[in-house]
Write an enzyme that holds these catalytic residues in place. Structure first.
Site, mmCIF file in Angstrom:
data_model
loop_
_atom_site.group_PDB
_atom_site.id
_atom_site.type_symbol
_atom_site.label_atom_id
_atom_site.label_comp_id
_atom_site.label_asym_id
_atom_site.label_seq_id
_atom_site.Cartn_x
_atom_site.Cartn_y
_atom_site.Cartn_z
ATOM 1 N N LYS A 1 14.879 -0.630 5.081
ATOM 2 C CA LYS A 1 14.377 -0.182 3.777
ATOM 3 C C LYS A 1 14.444 1.333 3.653
ATOM 4 O O LYS A 1 14.844 1.879 2.615
ATOM 5 C CB LYS A 1 12.936 -0.664 3.595
ATOM 6 C CG LYS A 1 12.155 0.029 2.468
ATOM 7 C CD LYS A 1 12.813 -0.155 1.106
ATOM 8 C CE LYS A 1 12.154 0.706 0.030
ATOM 9 N NZ LYS A 1 10.752 0.388 -0.219
ATOM 10 N N LYS B 1 8.118 11.171 0.470
ATOM 11 C CA LYS B 1 7.525 10.419 1.577
ATOM 12 C C LYS B 1 8.559 9.524 2.254
ATOM 13 O O LYS B 1 8.701 9.503 3.479
ATOM 14 C CB LYS B 1 6.357 9.568 1.087
ATOM 15 C CG LYS B 1 5.650 8.799 2.200
ATOM 16 C CD LYS B 1 4.994 7.514 1.722
ATOM 17 C CE LYS B 1 5.963 6.522 1.157
ATOM 18 N NZ LYS B 1 5.696 5.114 1.440
ATOM 19 N N LEU C 1 0.826 -1.199 0.000
ATOM 20 C CA LEU C 1 0.000 0.000 0.000
ATOM 21 C C LEU C 1 0.867 1.259 0.000
ATOM 22 O O LEU C 1 2.058 1.192 0.328
ATOM 23 C CB LEU C 1 -0.928 -0.022 1.215
ATOM 24 C CG LEU C 1 -1.881 -1.232 1.262
ATOM 25 C CD1 LEU C 1 -2.518 -1.370 2.630
ATOM 26 C CD2 LEU C 1 -2.942 -1.116 0.178
ATOM 27 N N PRO C 2 0.294 2.419 -0.351
ATOM 28 C CA PRO C 2 1.111 3.628 -0.507
ATOM 29 C C PRO C 2 1.801 4.119 0.763
ATOM 30 O O PRO C 2 2.920 4.632 0.700
ATOM 31 C CB PRO C 2 0.106 4.667 -1.019
ATOM 32 C CG PRO C 2 -0.972 3.858 -1.661
ATOM 33 C CD PRO C 2 -1.071 2.610 -0.842
ATOM 34 N N THR D 1 6.295 0.574 2.408
ATOM 35 C CA THR D 1 7.298 1.345 3.139
ATOM 36 C C THR D 1 6.540 2.249 4.097
ATOM 37 O O THR D 1 5.836 3.156 3.671
ATOM 38 C CB THR D 1 8.167 2.174 2.185
ATOM 39 O OG1 THR D 1 8.814 1.282 1.258
ATOM 40 C CG2 THR D 1 9.233 2.942 2.947
#
Length: 292
Positions: A172, A242, A69-70, A97
């Site tokens: 990550k 982001k 998902l975003p 992430t």
């Protein structure tokens, strides 16, 4: 948990779509899918996945669910709906992430509902998602990692257990921080080289022969900065902002000042403000060379 019979996948976007396709083709298990977009669901069904009517339907039918998902906001929303279902899976694997603190807090909510949250974000380019060669960093209990590894190996070639919940996100996020700063440096080198009269392709081909060589130079820079092409259906500037914001938050939480990452963030924000928010983020070069 080694005998789970049904897998779930939520989020069939740029990365999630091919990841789910590999899971469906390689796992040998039924895969139930859900996405808000009908076209994405149709594509997944074409390769053998089963369509869930909604998240509650998916939750009732799967033992392990993977999310792509975003951001953490969507992860929290989806997990909330899954946990609210009359029956829900025992394991939820977030491959997005996501914010580290909120991931760990969400893990406590999942545990209170009798399930386990695992973070397993992915690294490398979309082509790696298609080929099933992603790097996946996993935050999970040791025993559960062993259970999940065969499923994750359907989607990635390098599956690394990095500790408990949230650690997968930390690794990550820092991977992406280094990537963005590397691309920043390469864009600056390209701009300077061209201004000084050196062909950009020749510059990068030569740098590959020396100590400046890197994955980003060989793959990203040669594929975007040299042809000067920054498509919208790739990893956009907004996503880069982001992810880098997450790294800067980790630094702030640790009482650290990271000026290199802060400078790259300023450049990315300027790139966004110049109208390139949806373009592949190496478009930052247009701000560096004065075209922005």
């Amino acid at each position: 948990m080694s005998e789970e019979k049904v897998l779930g996948f939520v989020g069939l976007g740029v990365m999630g779509g091919p990841m789910c396709a590999n899971l469906t083709r390689k796992s040998g298990l039924p895969v139930i899918v859900y996405d808000a977009r009908d076209d994405a669901l149709a594509s997944a069904v074409e390769i053998g996945a089963e369509r869930a009517s909604d998240l509650a339907d998916l939750a009732a039918r799967v033992d392990i669910v993977f999310l792509s998902l975003p951001s953490i906001a969507q992860v929290e929303e989806v997990v909330g709906e899954i946990l609210a279902a009359p029956r829900h899976p025992a394991v939820i694997v977030d491959m997005s992430t996501s914010d580290v603190t909120r991931t760990r807090e969400l893990g406590e909510q999942v545990a209170a509902a009798g399930a386990v949250l695992v973070d397993a974000p992915v690294a490398r380019l979309r082509q790696a998602a298609v080929e099933g060669t992603l790097l996946i960093t996993v935050g999970a209990p040791e025993g559960l990692f062993a259970t999940l590894e065969p499923h994750l190996s359907c989607m990635g070639s390098d599956i690394v257990h990095v500790g408990g919940l949230g650690n997968g996100q930390v690794v990550k996020i820092l991977n992406n921080m280094v990537v963005f700063q590397n691309v920043n440096a390469l864009a600056e080198a390209m701009a300077i080289g061209r201004t000084a009269g050196v062909d950009g392709r020749l510059l990068f081909e030569t740098l590959q022969l020396g100590s400046a060589d890197s994955f980003q130079l060989r793959k990203n820079a040669m594929g975007t900065l040299v042809p000067d092409e920054f498509p919208e259906k790739a990893f956009p500037t907004l996503y880069a902002i982001k992810d880098l914001a997450l790294a800067l938050q980790l630094a702030e939480d640790g009482g650290l000042t990271v000026k290199g990452a802060q400078q790259t963030m300023e450049l990315l924000e300027a790139t966004r403000d110049a109208g390139y928010e949806l373009n592949y983020y190496p478009v930052m070069i247009k701000l560096i060379d004065g075209r922005g």
